[in-house]
Design an enzyme around this catalytic site. Sequence first.
Site: not given
Length: 534
Positions: A426, A445
């Site tokens: 992301h 992440c």
Amino acid sequence: MAFAINRLSFPALVVTLALSCVAGLARPAAAQDMAFRQAVAEAAYGNEAVATFYRMRNYQPLFTGSRDGRRRSALINALATADDHGLPSGRYDPDALKATFQSAKSARDRGRAEVLAARMFLQFSTDIQSGAMTPSKIDGGIVRVLPRRDPLLQLQAFSKSSPAGFMNALPPKTHQYNALMAEKMRLQKVLRHGGWGPTVGSGAVKPGESGVAVVALRNRLIAMGYMGRSASQSYDGKLQKAVQQFQIDHGLAPDGVAGTETLGEINVGPEKRLAQVIVAMERERWSNIPKGKRHIEVNIPEYTARIIDNGKETFATRVVVGKNQPDQRTPEFSDVMEFMVINPTWNVPRSITIKEYLPQLQKNPNAVSHLRVVDSRGRTINRNSVNFRQYTAATFPYRLKQPPSQGNALGQVKFMFPNRYNIYLHDTPSKSLFERDQRAFSHGCVRVADPFDFAHALLEPQTNDPVGLFQSKLNGGSESRLNLEQPVPVHLQYRTAFVPAKGRINYRPDIYGRDARIWDAMQRAGVKLGAAGS
């Protein structure tokens, strides 16, 4: 015929009874055949694949028959290469197998040799194809599914193939594996000849300087192959260029100054580098699967994500990965990217909610005001109506959300490959972190430095205007999903030693300590550094 039941395994007894019923008073050749079958059944007991394989072929030999010489040689020759591949060679001793073949004079001896060869074949073929270790038993963050082959099918395939060709095809057939193997051989020769010489002192060494430390630095880099022989005692342009190349190969800022961090890497010995290479080869075996004509590789210790098209890098970007904390390290696995979410809402993971934000809300209900407090029905709750102090981590009934915005923790786009670990790539508003050499700051992440360019590259195969398509969704402001018409495999990898398509081998720090744990396990299994020619 009398049987000492307590001395025969059940499968051997069944085979013997069946044969005696058919043969009656067996002729000598038939008796030899029965003895061979009985020995195979006894030796294969407990190994379902081997037992089934020989039962299905009516106990005909695969290795010990008069016409099986090429198969015996192919197996023995392959086993002899175990050390070259950094495998625990004690598991499959080619000399012992060869001696067993040579000494097998009776039918029973041949039957035992037959099964010994089959067991060694299966162990070796498994280890060299998909790894000698089981990663999940070494580190919980390595959640990769190993490409283990069915042992029965493996034996059947070998029985129908060219023996030498089959054995040669077992290791990974990748540029990376072959290059690592060549580097392993090179480092072993370095060790045989005494290493790279004395280390360099701990103080920084800068261009323009001269003296003992400069000479030590020069000699070390010459020994490592970063520059040709030189008698210069000053930190001249050639030495500075060599230092810069070394820094590039080790993920350091290429400023040409041999500072503390650079000297720390320069002073790492060939033994440690060899261990890194051997571990990297094992990791290649763990991921010995088709990667996909187009795929994404994220190398965690390198802090880099790449798109690979038909074996060539077509896009690369810096990334931030998980912190070196037990519940925040980025895991290793492969999956398939299916879509991207533009202008995403951040649904705060419960682990972050209760560990980081609940204590803040208990002190001040208006803390973290950029987040909405949401109940189980998705309704936004008035913070002033909640007594946060009455809840514990176990009883807190609410969720936290951050609406789409440029300041959203996920940035303006996230790239989804749905998985049980809730890991994805992301955007992020925290751009300054990408300027650092070491970038382990996330909760697990992978944050992407160039998310829009990454999105454009992913969309190129499905539209003539990837920028326009992406921008139209982005300008809408609300959360939207954009599917990839051709899903893209994603491989989250951990390589502290790797060889680019062009250039020399690169090394990176073992940021999570995973390679150290793997190497310890490999040593316990019998893998040794060794030295070429020793």
